[in-house]
Structure formats: C-alpha cells, structure tokens
Write a protein that holds these residues in place. Sequence first.
Motif: not given
Length: 311
Positions: A185-192, A233-236, A212-221
């Motif tokens: 339900p919750y997971f980590f991923a890199p952003h740059s 939007t990140g770098h898995p 998928a989205a994060g409170s700090e980075c916004g939309a991710y997938i």
Amino acid sequence: MPIRIPENLPAQNVLTQENIFVMDLARAGEQDIRPMEVGILNLMPNKIETEIQILRLLSNTPLQINIDLIRIDDQVPKNTPQSHMDDFYQPFSQIKAKQYDGLIITGAPLGFKAYEDVTYWTQIQEIFDWAQINVQSTLYLCWAAHAAMYHFHGVVRDIRPTKLSGIFEHAVLAPTNELMRGFDPYFFAPHSRFGNIPEAVYAKTPGIEVLAAGSECGAYICATTDKRQVFVTGHPEYDADTLLQEYIRDSAQSSETAIPVNYFKADDPSQEILVRWRSHGTLLYTNWLNYYVYQVTPYDLTTLPKHSYSI
C-alpha cells in the motif's frame, strides 16, 4: 527467460555478473517463440549507465525480449563515446518503419528549458506521435513524462524553486489496476527533478488515472485507461549511488545544494545509503511488460490499434 541485447554491449558483462540471463542474436534466433520487441529511446547523458539500469529491470520476466537502443538522428553525445553510439544505437530514422510491443523514453536533464527550446523537440514530437501508431504501450520517465503531457494534452509543468531530490514515500491509489499488482500500500521511489505537474491536473485529464502518488512529490505513476501510455515522474531504475553522484555533481556547482531527502541514514551524507526502492522498481517494469504489453499486444504488430491523443 532472457533479454536479447546487441552483441558486446557493455551492459552484458555487468548483467551476467549479476546472474541475469542475456543472450546474443544468434542464440535468440533458436527460440521458437515470438519475443517481445522493446525499444529504448535513451535521452540521458550517461547512456551506458542508464542502459544497465533499465535492462536490469526488464530482465525479471519469463518473456523473451528483443531490445533496440534508439537515438535521435544527428544528436552528438556529450558523455558517451561516439563509438558506443555507432556500435549499439540505431537512429530513429532507421527504425521508424518498425512496430514495437513496448517503448521506453527516458528522462533528460532539461528541467529549466521550455520544450520548444530543446534542440530536438521537433524530433521528440515526431517520436511521440509515431509511438501512438507503432507501439502497444509507451513508458515515459521523468522529463519525458512531463513532455508527453505537454505534447498530447497541452499541460505546462511548473518549475519548483528547489530540486525534488531523494527517496519519497508513495501510496497506491488504484490497487486493482494491473500495473499496481503486488505493490505494498505504501512504497518508496527515487525522484530527481525540478519540473512538477500537480496530481489534480493528471486526475482531471480525460483518459488518465493516477495510480500512485506521494504527499511530498505528488503524482508518481499515471496511465491512460487503454494502457497505451504510462507516465512515471521519478526514477525507479536508479542505482544505489545515482543520487549520490548527482549530489556530488550539483554540490560542486553550488554550495546550497540540498541533501537528497530520506536517502542517507539520518540524512547525513557521511552515513550509509538507505536502498528502499529496488523491489518496487522491478515490480513496476514486470507488471508493465506483462499486463500493459504482453497480455494486450497483438501477435502481428502491424495490426496495432491506431490512437492519437494530440490536442
């Protein structure tokens, strides 16, 4: 099953040492199946490093995959030997008559440039439109994800005042979507990145779902409901030390460079790197290949459905 890559590609030795099964063209030809055809348009400066990262994630599947490394015509690499490009990359003009099951378009260090000011913007637009006719599913990474949203939907990204750099927590918002199958339900991923498109903008764009989205980075997938386009939007694909190398590079240019968030233990660059994203990065690519490519792609690629999302 293996991935089939060009003979003598430097990535082959690295992947073999990691016990990842790769094969050359001759051995692949003995396999009595239709392999998946996947193209990688690599826009990153250090192309060899990016090749290894992406090929590693593509390898964890029972499918045999043929890989084409693609470059934009007439673009001279700054951080990769020209001999490497000549030996292993095909200009887009030479492969544009081919159809692909999947296409990956990487990010690029173009965070501050207006799209129209990018030297190869016209070529990128052509490739975006070509993919809608000749590719079953396209995976856009980081800068490419924002550029595709601009090209197809007219969405202009915001530029953040500071770089979003680090390892961020994300929540799965669409647990029944096949791309999220098996995710915690919750997971980590890199952003740059400096660019940003608000989650609400993706959510209100017709045909796009935020997965998928994060409170700090916004939309991710995010992905289109027909599975033809995936925006990450990140770098898995990042290695353990990729953000470290970026931090060292940026610190040499500015003493105000922020430490990547949640990356070093206790956010202290002198301590160990906390690697918490590899399993989910691998799962994302495996799900994309299986559910967005293999399960829906036609056996005869010339019968791919034709779609256009251009505004």
